[in-house]
Design a protein around this motif. Structure first.
Motif, PDB file in Angstrom:
ATOM      1  N   ALA A 327       0.912  -1.490   0.618  1.00  0.00           N
ATOM      2  CA  ALA A 327       0.116  -0.062  -0.427  1.00  0.00           C
ATOM      3  C   ALA A 327       0.749   0.939  -0.082  1.00  0.00           C
ATOM      4  N   VAL A 328       0.326   2.086  -0.787  1.00  0.00           N
ATOM      5  CA  VAL A 328       1.388   3.070  -1.219  1.00  0.00           C
ATOM      6  C   VAL A 328       0.576   4.359  -0.443  1.00  0.00           C
ATOM      7  N   GLU A 329       1.625   4.687   1.014  1.00  0.00           N
ATOM      8  CA  GLU A 329       0.705   6.070   1.931  1.00  0.00           C
ATOM      9  C   GLU A 329       1.747   7.287   1.960  1.00  0.00           C
ATOM     10  N   ALA A 330       0.820   7.805   2.770  1.00  0.00           N
ATOM     11  CA  ALA A 330       1.773   9.138   2.956  1.00  0.00           C
ATOM     12  C   ALA A 330       1.752  10.298   1.783  1.00  0.00           C
ATOM     13  N   ALA A 331       1.087  10.254   0.760  1.00  0.00           N
ATOM     14  CA  ALA A 331       0.957  10.746  -0.698  1.00  0.00           C
ATOM     15  C   ALA A 331       2.523  10.451  -1.058  1.00  0.00           C
ATOM     16  N   GLY A 332       2.829   8.879  -1.167  1.00  0.00           N
ATOM     17  CA  GLY A 332       3.513   8.370  -1.469  1.00  0.00           C
ATOM     18  C   GLY A 332       4.992   8.561  -1.272  1.00  0.00           C
ATOM     19  N   ALA A 333       5.246   8.836  -0.351  1.00  0.00           N
ATOM     20  CA  ALA A 333       6.551   9.016   0.695  1.00  0.00           C
ATOM     21  C   ALA A 333       6.444   8.028   1.614  1.00  0.00           C
ATOM     22  N   ARG A 334       5.633   6.797   1.657  1.00  0.00           N
ATOM     23  CA  ARG A 334       5.651   5.517   2.853  1.00  0.00           C
ATOM     24  C   ARG A 334       4.716   4.226   1.550  1.00  0.00           C
ATOM     25  N   LEU A 335       6.122   3.148   1.661  1.00  0.00           N
ATOM     26  CA  LEU A 335       4.923   2.098   1.227  1.00  0.00           C
ATOM     27  C   LEU A 335       4.620   0.806   2.533  1.00  0.00           C
ATOM     28  N   ARG A 336       3.940   0.124   2.568  1.00  0.00           N
ATOM     29  CA  ARG A 336       3.169  -0.573   3.482  1.00  0.00           C
ATOM     30  C   ARG A 336       3.528  -2.075   3.012  1.00  0.00           C
ATOM     31  N   LEU A 337       3.919  -3.208   3.741  1.00  0.00           N
ATOM     32  CA  LEU A 337       4.153  -4.090   2.894  1.00  0.00           C
ATOM     33  C   LEU A 337       2.741  -4.758   3.106  1.00  0.00           C
ATOM     34  N   LEU A 338       1.642  -5.256   2.386  1.00  0.00           N
ATOM     35  CA  LEU A 338       0.872  -5.734   2.360  1.00  0.00           C
ATOM     36  C   LEU A 338       0.427  -7.638   2.505  1.00  0.00           C
ATOM     37  N   ASP A 339       1.037  -8.134   1.004  1.00  0.00           N
ATOM     38  CA  ASP A 339       1.372  -9.611   0.984  1.00  0.00           C
ATOM     39  C   ASP A 339       2.433  -9.879  -0.004  1.00  0.00           C
ATOM     40  N   THR A 340       2.250 -11.275  -0.538  1.00  0.00           N
ATOM     41  CA  THR A 340       3.358 -11.747  -1.209  1.00  0.00           C
ATOM     42  C   THR A 340       1.726 -12.467  -1.607  1.00  0.00           C
ATOM     43  N   VAL A 341       2.059 -13.093  -3.163  1.00  0.00           N
ATOM     44  CA  VAL A 341       1.397 -14.069  -3.868  1.00  0.00           C
ATOM     45  C   VAL A 341       2.558 -14.717  -4.877  1.00  0.00           C
ATOM     46  N   PRO A 342       1.990 -16.208  -4.847  1.00  0.00           N
ATOM     47  CA  PRO A 342       2.623 -16.474  -5.756  1.00  0.00           C
ATOM     48  C   PRO A 342       2.955 -16.119  -7.164  1.00  0.00           C
ATOM     49  N   VAL A 343       3.510 -16.530  -7.598  1.00  0.00           N
ATOM     50  CA  VAL A 343       3.696 -16.095  -9.297  1.00  0.00           C
ATOM     51  C   VAL A 343       3.037 -17.198 -10.338  1.00  0.00           C
ATOM     52  N   GLY A 344       3.555 -18.019  -9.988  1.00  0.00           N
ATOM     53  CA  GLY A 344       2.594 -19.502 -10.816  1.00  0.00           C
ATOM     54  C   GLY A 344       4.103 -19.885 -12.496  1.00  0.00           C
ATOM     55  N   GLY A 345       5.313 -19.503 -11.700  1.00  0.00           N
ATOM     56  CA  GLY A 345       6.320 -19.506 -12.558  1.00  0.00           C
ATOM     57  C   GLY A 345       7.613 -19.269 -11.796  1.00  0.00           C
ATOM     58  N   ASP A 346       8.445 -19.397 -12.900  1.00  0.00           N
ATOM     59  CA  ASP A 346      10.134 -19.373 -11.871  1.00  0.00           C
ATOM     60  C   ASP A 346      11.163 -18.777 -12.288  1.00  0.00           C
ATOM     61  N   PHE A 347      11.775 -17.566 -11.683  1.00  0.00           N
ATOM     62  CA  PHE A 347      11.952 -16.244 -12.087  1.00  0.00           C
ATOM     63  C   PHE A 347      11.564 -15.462 -12.611  1.00  0.00           C
ATOM     64  N   PRO A 348       9.628 -14.530 -12.090  1.00  0.00           N
ATOM     65  CA  PRO A 348       9.637 -13.456 -13.077  1.00  0.00           C
ATOM     66  C   PRO A 348      11.139 -12.127 -13.098  1.00  0.00           C
ATOM     67  N   ARG A 349      11.238 -12.090 -14.000  1.00  0.00           N
ATOM     68  CA  ARG A 349      12.142 -11.555 -14.749  1.00  0.00           C
ATOM     69  C   ARG A 349      11.799  -9.839 -14.538  1.00  0.00           C
ATOM     70  N   GLN A 350      10.200  -9.988 -14.724  1.00  0.00           N
ATOM     71  CA  GLN A 350       9.909  -8.268 -16.117  1.00  0.00           C
ATOM     72  C   GLN A 350       8.424  -8.717 -15.597  1.00  0.00           C
TER      73      GLN A 350
END
Length: 400
Positions: A327-350
């Motif tokens: 979540a991007v907070e404080a008008a862009g000044a802060r990042l708050r981690l919400l979760d991680t999701v499996p990408v469904g593949g190996d080595f997401p390059r981009q």
């Protein structure tokens, strides 16, 4: 894009070229017309209704071609804007190791790096009734170019040479989109390389939202350089630099829509950093490193994206094989981690958004697949849209 791509310890720089991966051509799909939807003609009513946006839109895949069994150029196809489903189209033949792609602001030209020892950049004209047509290739003056972008005015192409730690500028023909001879080449000679690095390794070059400054991210020197581009001459002048902590290995940066903050993915130490950006001077001021949410295992952040409304950010994690949502907070000044999701593949390059940001695409280098996620506009939650699309060693996906 660093040496960890081959299983070599990150930062050594010795393994990058050994994993100039393979991409086979995408399976040919039916016919032409992949790049546009024809106008059905005038309506019978007195007032023509507003045209519906096309349901099928073009998509391009960056690949590697330099090993046995590799592909033969830039893959192209389509994606369904309602379901997210990908359909193969064909290959633009003869483009060598096109590992990163970028579109011109006009949408009429596609550009690719040629990630080889003698690096180059290739221009391709996008045609409404057929595959892209190669316009030509120019030398970048460096080795292993891995990133490129087009200046917002459309007159200059910027590229980053990873192996030689330099950035280049090429003029763009305003009529055809073809590239002229290089007008500048700047090598990052200071500060000295970070821990475990063998020299500078330019990994990205982009223009700030204000259009006044160009920023180059160098993994080898743990530095982000800010330049001013002389738009009549195509020359870069350094105006400032920002140092990350030694061994961070900065890889890719993206700006908050406000233009006052930028978010930096650090490949080597597995962190992200919120940076304040001063538009007047072009100075970037990094904050404290933050967690990627991937835990104690090996993981290499690749690319970070921010939604157009500035509310959410997403980070691709190679090794952990996940996408982190912030979540991007404080008008862009802060990042708050919400979760991680499996990408469904190996080595997401981009990773990349569709233009409407309804879909997020992940190019999974080692599993030979592209995963598509639906993005919830309200919560930023990601939902897998069907089975991954098979594409040998995709390293860049560019929906249009």
């Amino acid at each position: 894009m660093g040496a960890e791509d081959t299983g070599t310890p990150a930062g050594t720089g010795t393994g990058r070229r050994r994993f100039l991966g393979t991409v086979a051509g995408l399976t040919a799909a039916a016919g032409t017309g992949l790049l546009s939807i024809r106008d059905p003609g005038p309506a019978r009513a007195t007032h023509r209704p507003a045209p519906r946006p096309p349901r099928v839109r073009p998509l391009f895949l960056g690949t590697y071609t330099s090993v046995a069994g590799g592909g033969t150029g830039v893959g192209f196809g389509t994606y369904d804007t309602v379901t997210g489903q990908l359909t193969a189209g064909g290959v633009v033949e003869g483009v060598a190791d096109p590992s990163y792609l970028a579109l011109a602001p006009s949408g009429r030209t596609l550009y690719a790096v040629n990630e080889r020892e003698q690096g180059g950049v290739t221009a391709m004209a996008l045609r409404p009734d057929g595959p892209p047509a190669v316009l030509g290739t120019r030398s970048t003056g460096g080795a292993g170019p891995c990133h490129l972008s087009v200046h917002p005015g459309g007159r200059w192409l910027l590229s980053a040479n990873y192996l030689s730690g330099s950035v280049a500028v090429h003029p763009v023909d305003p009529a055809t989109g073809a590239l002229g001879e290089r007008t500048d080449l700047v090598t990052h000679t200071s500060p000295p390389p970070g821990p475990g690095q063998d020299g500078p390794h330019a990994h990205q070059i982009i223009t700030a939202p204000d259009g006044r400054h160009v920023l180059a991210v160098d993994l080898g020197n743990d530095t982000v350089y800010t330049y001013r581009l002389d738009t009549p001459a195509g020359k870069l002048t350094q105006v400032s630099s920002a140092s990350l902590r030694p061994g961070a290995g900065p890889r890719h940066l993206t700006f908050h829509p406000s233009g006052d903050f930028a978010y930096l993915a650090n490949e080597v130490d597995n962190t992200v950093v919120v940076c304040r950006y001063d538009r007047r001077s072009g100075r970037l001021t990094p904050g404290a490193p933050q967690s990627t949410g991937t835990g104690p295992g090996t993981s290499y952040p690749a690319q970070i994206l921010v939604t157009r409304d500035g509310r959410f950010a997403f980070l691709a994690n190679r090794g952990h094989n996940s996408l982190t949502r912030y979540a991007v907070e404080a008008a862009g000044a802060r990042l708050r981690l919400l979760d991680t999701v499996p990408v469904g593949g190996d080595f997401p390059r981009q990773i990349a958004f569709s233009p409407d940001q309804r879909w997020l695409f992940a190019a999974n280098q080692k599993s030979g697949s592209v995963t598509v996620f639906a993005v919830d506009a309200r919560t930023g939650a990601l939902r897998r849209a069907g089975a991954p699309f098979t594409a040998p060693v995709p390293v860049c996906v560019l929906p249009r």
